[in-house]
Write a protein that holds these residues in place. Structure first.
Motif, PDB file in Angstrom:
ATOM      1  N   GLU A 461       0.822  -1.202   0.000  1.00  0.00           N
ATOM      2  CA  GLU A 461       0.000   0.000   0.000  1.00  0.00           C
ATOM      3  C   GLU A 461       0.860   1.257   0.000  1.00  0.00           C
ATOM      4  O   GLU A 461       0.473   2.282  -0.562  1.00  0.00           O
ATOM      5  N   ARG A 498       1.310  -9.578  -0.163  1.00  0.00           N
ATOM      6  CA  ARG A 498       0.630  -8.308   0.124  1.00  0.00           C
ATOM      7  C   ARG A 498       1.129  -7.760   1.454  1.00  0.00           C
ATOM      8  O   ARG A 498       1.185  -8.480   2.452  1.00  0.00           O
ATOM      9  N   THR A 500       0.440  -4.689   4.202  1.00  0.00           N
ATOM     10  CA  THR A 500      -0.488  -3.648   4.650  1.00  0.00           C
ATOM     11  C   THR A 500      -0.033  -3.121   6.002  1.00  0.00           C
ATOM     12  O   THR A 500       0.577  -3.835   6.792  1.00  0.00           O
ATOM     13  N   ARG A 501      -0.361  -1.880   6.235  1.00  0.00           N
ATOM     14  CA  ARG A 501      -0.008  -1.233   7.506  1.00  0.00           C
ATOM     15  C   ARG A 501      -1.274  -1.002   8.320  1.00  0.00           C
ATOM     16  O   ARG A 501      -2.260  -0.469   7.812  1.00  0.00           O
ATOM     17  N   ARG A 502      -1.230  -1.426   9.572  1.00  0.00           N
ATOM     18  CA  ARG A 502      -2.330  -1.159  10.483  1.00  0.00           C
ATOM     19  C   ARG A 502      -1.872  -0.122  11.509  1.00  0.00           C
ATOM     20  O   ARG A 502      -0.792   0.440  11.390  1.00  0.00           O
TER      21      ARG A 502
END
Length: 836
Positions: A461, A498, A500-502
């Motif tokens: 992302e 994939r 992703t950053r939370r």
């Protein structure tokens, strides 16, 4: 005989039953009271029956006496009629009066009895007629002579009246007798009932006595059996205590040795009698200090926080050092809670580990060296360095090369799993871009993917995504997961990566289009040497890759798990925590760092780096000044140089660790010496050890970690006030007491309370969106207890509100020192409560 171990109690009494005691203590007296009342009522009934019997006798006697008087009156009349003697006339008059008295007595005795009263009324009429008749006869005798009187009496009227009076008297008497007989029968029945009741109670009492004796007998038998079992168990435990090869010590609350087995002679060279009453820390080398022993050993909430003290050493009497493992446990008793220490000699295990390490090192060297040559030679052959090979020969070379690489991977996996098992796997932590690392893993796996015509796709992302960790080890995890996905993918399949950053971490998911993870394999997917059915044939793996990956991710404080991909294949996911975004506290205030550096140029360089990162920096040049400053509580972290004039920075660190107020203070060590001891580093619990010249990026990351740790351990103060200047002044004044959270409205305060539970709340009453008192119901901990609250407002409060908070300070009449003093008092009170 075991020194210091006394005979156990022969009987441990069971606690008495309160319910049984109260039942017996209540029902027993109630039953006795009921019996007493019942016997009393029976006695009163008997007394009443006796009184009625006496009254009945009196009635019958009065009736008989009345009839006798009537007879005597009639006899006196006859005597007068025959003789005319005045004596008979006088007797007649007396009996007439006597009859009148008898009738009055009978009327009194039968008052209230309608039947008898009616009979007595008729009797009165008959008697009055009888006496008139006798009076007329006496008058004729007196005036006309005996013949006239005889003629008058000859018509038998007097006889009929006399018979009627006798019949009425007999009827009264018979009725009274029948009533009396009925009452006697009733009393006789009552006597029989009492007799039966008494016998019944005697039988019940006898049966209860028999049951009680039987219960006592059974209790005595059970006690005897219990004592035998207790004695046998105690003897068994004493035998185990005496015969075990491990040293067993029983310690009291002061840390003194109360009992020790004979294995101490072999391990320590001391007789058990020489150790009884001595401080255990002298022999074990654990929990030294002046604090209470349970605090030193780490007893909290009825548990030992660290029950296993592994890889310790103790000193034999002759001076040589023995490696041991120490296990601690609690042994509650009636008077106090003892600590049992089991000390095991691990000299043989250490020797075996040394031999194993040497063997593994030798094998790895002897195998990897020729295999590296083999793989290199096969690669040159496959690349055509010595000429083009026929297709069949090229295929055989590729097979040989692939299997040689498999052997190298197997050796590396075995070495890694051995390091993990022994706790010797080393991690070099540094900032890194996880996306760039995954790209390196993807490039390294592309050759394997091309062999199966598998497409590798990476989707992120954003980039860069920074984490803190060991780049080589994380690359190993990514390569393991990618290789696993490629091997199980079908030809011309796709493997998706994939990223992703939370909010708090980064998620890396690797999905394939293979058959997925079998149901029966899911529970042991991360175990060593575990493979799904057919897995070895498909993947050619060792079954160690996922187990090694799990340990590496766990060491980075992350998680690894599996799932099902959207297309039905396997989905393996791991997470890594995000580092703190910037070096400021959660309250928004700038972090304050203390630097202890003797060289001015080096101190200035450190100040520049830290101030450039947004920190407030104070510098001192001696260890003594660093200790004094650190104890003020104003700092989120300390940076200490190992080389200080006339002293060692490590001694400063040890001094700070010994004090309760600075024990958890985050410390970063910098050093120009290339002599770091990993054991010393771990024992001092420093955030990082950075060699000079200082890596600027690594220092900033270490400071961020220090601030995060400081924020987690310092008390949290939530100040709710709509005056921004007041919030700023208060935050500055109270910085040394804890981290400050701010809120200017009720809504903002509730958001802060949803995110974290503060230790103390400072509350203003007047807020833009309502009264601060509306927040009082929300100021609760998770267990339902109230959060300590101080009202700090320019507006005074009513007495009812004062009872709902811990303190009330009026801004116009109280200063910030009073507020600080109140906060110190509340924090000290909370600490004492936690200790209890």
């Amino acid at each position: 005989m075991i020194q210091g171990l006394s005979e156990p109690s022969s009987f441990v009494p069971r606690p008495p039953s309160r319910v049984r005691f109260w039942l017996v203590g209540t029902i027993g007296p109630l039953v006795l009271l009921a019996l007493a009342l019942w016997f009393g009522s029976q006695q009163r009934q008997l007394d009443t029956a006796r009184a009625i019997n006496r009254l009945s006798f009196e009635k019958r006697f009065a009736a008989a006496d009345f009839l006798r008087g009537l007879d005597e009156a009639e006899g006196a009349q006859r005597g007068y009629l025959l003789t005319g003697n005045a004596i008979f006339a006088g007797s007649f008059r007396q009996n007439e009066a006597r009859a009148e008295q008898g009738l009055a007595q009978l009327d009194s005795l039968y008052a209230g009895d309608a039947v008898q009263t009616a009979r007595l009324a008729e009797l009165r009429r008959v008697v009055e007629a009888k006496f008139r008749e006798m009076g007329q006869a006496s008058a004729l005798r007196k005036h006309d002579g005996v013949l006239a009187a005889s003629a008058w009496a000859a018509d038998l009227q007097g006889v009929a009246l006399m018979r009627r009076a006798a019949a009425l008297i007999n009827a009264v008497t018979e009725t009274e007798r029948a009533t009396m007989n009925a009452r006697i029968a009733h009393v006789r029945d009552q006597y029989w009932a009492i007799d039966r009741f008494v016998w019944t109670m005697m039988i019940i009492a006898g049966f209860a006595l028999w049951i009680g004796l039987l219960s006592i007998w059974r209790a005595q038998c059970e006690r005897y059996r219990f004592e035998r079992r207790t004695h046998a168990a105690a003897a068994h435990l004493r035998a185990i205590f005496a015969s075990t090869t491990d040293v067993m010590m029983i310690l009291d609350t002061a840390g003194r040795i109360k009992a020790v087995n004979e294995a101490s002679t072999r391990l320590l060279g001391l007789e058990p009698g020489d150790m009884i009453g001595q401080d255990a820390s002298v022999f074990l080398g654990v929990a030294a200090g002046d604090e209470p022993f349970h605090d030193r050993i780490g007893v909290h909430d009825g548990k030992i926080v660290q029950p296993h003290r592994l890889d310790r050493t103790i000193q034999h009497r002759d001076g040589h050092v023995v490696p041991v493992d120490i296990a601690l446990g609690l042994m509650p008793s009636a008077d106090e809670t003892y600590i049992v220490a089991a000390i095991r000699d691990i000299s043989e295990r250490k020797e075996v580990e040394r031999l194993k390490d040497e063997f593994v090192s030798t094998v790895s060297h002897e195998l990897r060296t020729p295999l590296t040559s083999v793989v290199g030679a096969l690669g040159l052959l496959r690349a055509g360095s010595v000429g083009e090979l026929p297709d069949a020969a090229r295929r055989l070379v590729e097979i040989a090369e692939n299997n040689s690489r498999r052997l190298i991977r197997l050796i590396n996996d075995i070495l890694d799993i051995e390091k993990i098992g022994s706790g010797r796997m080393h991690f070099e932590s540094a900032p890194l871009d996880i996306v760039a690392l995954l790209e390196r893993a993807l490039e390294g796996s592309r050759g394997l993917a091309e062999m199966k015509d598998v497409i590798l796709e990476l989707e992120a992302e954003e980039r860069p995504l920074l984490v803190h960790g060991d780049a080589d080890r994380l690359l190993q995890v990514a390569t393991n997961l990618l290789s696993n996905a490629i091997r199980f993918s079908p030809e011309r399949g796709t493997v998706d990566i994939r990223v992703t950053r939370r909010e708090t971490d980064i998620i890396v998911a690797i999905e394939d289009e293979g058959p997925g993870i079998p149901e029966e394999f899911r529970l042991r997917i991360f175990e060593r040497f575990s493979q799904a059915a057919g897995g070895a044939a498909i993947s050619g793996g060792t079954g160690l890759g996922l187990a090694i990956s799990r340990e590496i991710i766990s060491a980075h404080e992350g998680r690894i798990w599996f799932g099902r991909a959207a297309g039905g294949g396997a989905r393996l996911v791991f997470s890594l925590p995000l580092p703190p975004s910037d070096p400021v506290t959660e309250s928004g205030t700038r972090a304050r760092i203390l630097v202890c550096e003797a060289q001015p140029d080096a101190a200035a360089a450190l100040r520049a780096i830290l101030e450039g990162a947004g920190c407030l920096v104070d510098c001192v040049d001696t260890g003594r000044a660093a200790e004094v400053a650190a104890r003020s509580g104003r700092y989120d972290g300390v940076i200490v140089d190992v080389q200080l004039p006339g002293e060692s920075g490590l001694e400063i660190v040890r001094a700070l660790r010994r004090r309760a107020g600075t024990r958890s203070l985050p410390i970063i060590v910098i050093s120009g010496l290339d002599a770091r001891d990993a054991t010393v580093t771990a024992s001092l619990e420093v955030v990082d050890w950075i060699d000079k010249p200082v890596d600027q990026e690594r220092l900033v990351v270490a400071v961020r970690r220090a601030i995060a740790h400081s924020e987690a351990t310092r008390p949290t103060l939530l100040h709710i006030d709509d005056d921004i200047d007041m919030l700023e002044v208060t935050a500055t004044a109270l910085a040394e007491h804890g981290r400050m959270l701010r809120a200017t409205t009720i809504a903002a305060a509730r958001e802060q309370l949803d995110r974290a539970t503060p230790d103390i709340v400072i509350l203003d009453i007047v807020l833009p969106d309502g009264s601060g008192l509306d927040l009082l119901p929300d100021l609760l901990r998770a267990d339902g207890t109230a959060i300590p609250t101080i009202i700090y407002s320019a507006k005074d409060v009513v007495p009812e509100t004062r009872g709902q908070v811990d303190a009330v300070l009026v801004k116009s009449r109280r200063s910030l020192p009073n507020l600080a003093q109140t906060i110190r008092r509340l924090l000290a009170s909370a600490a004492q409560t936690d200790d209890r």
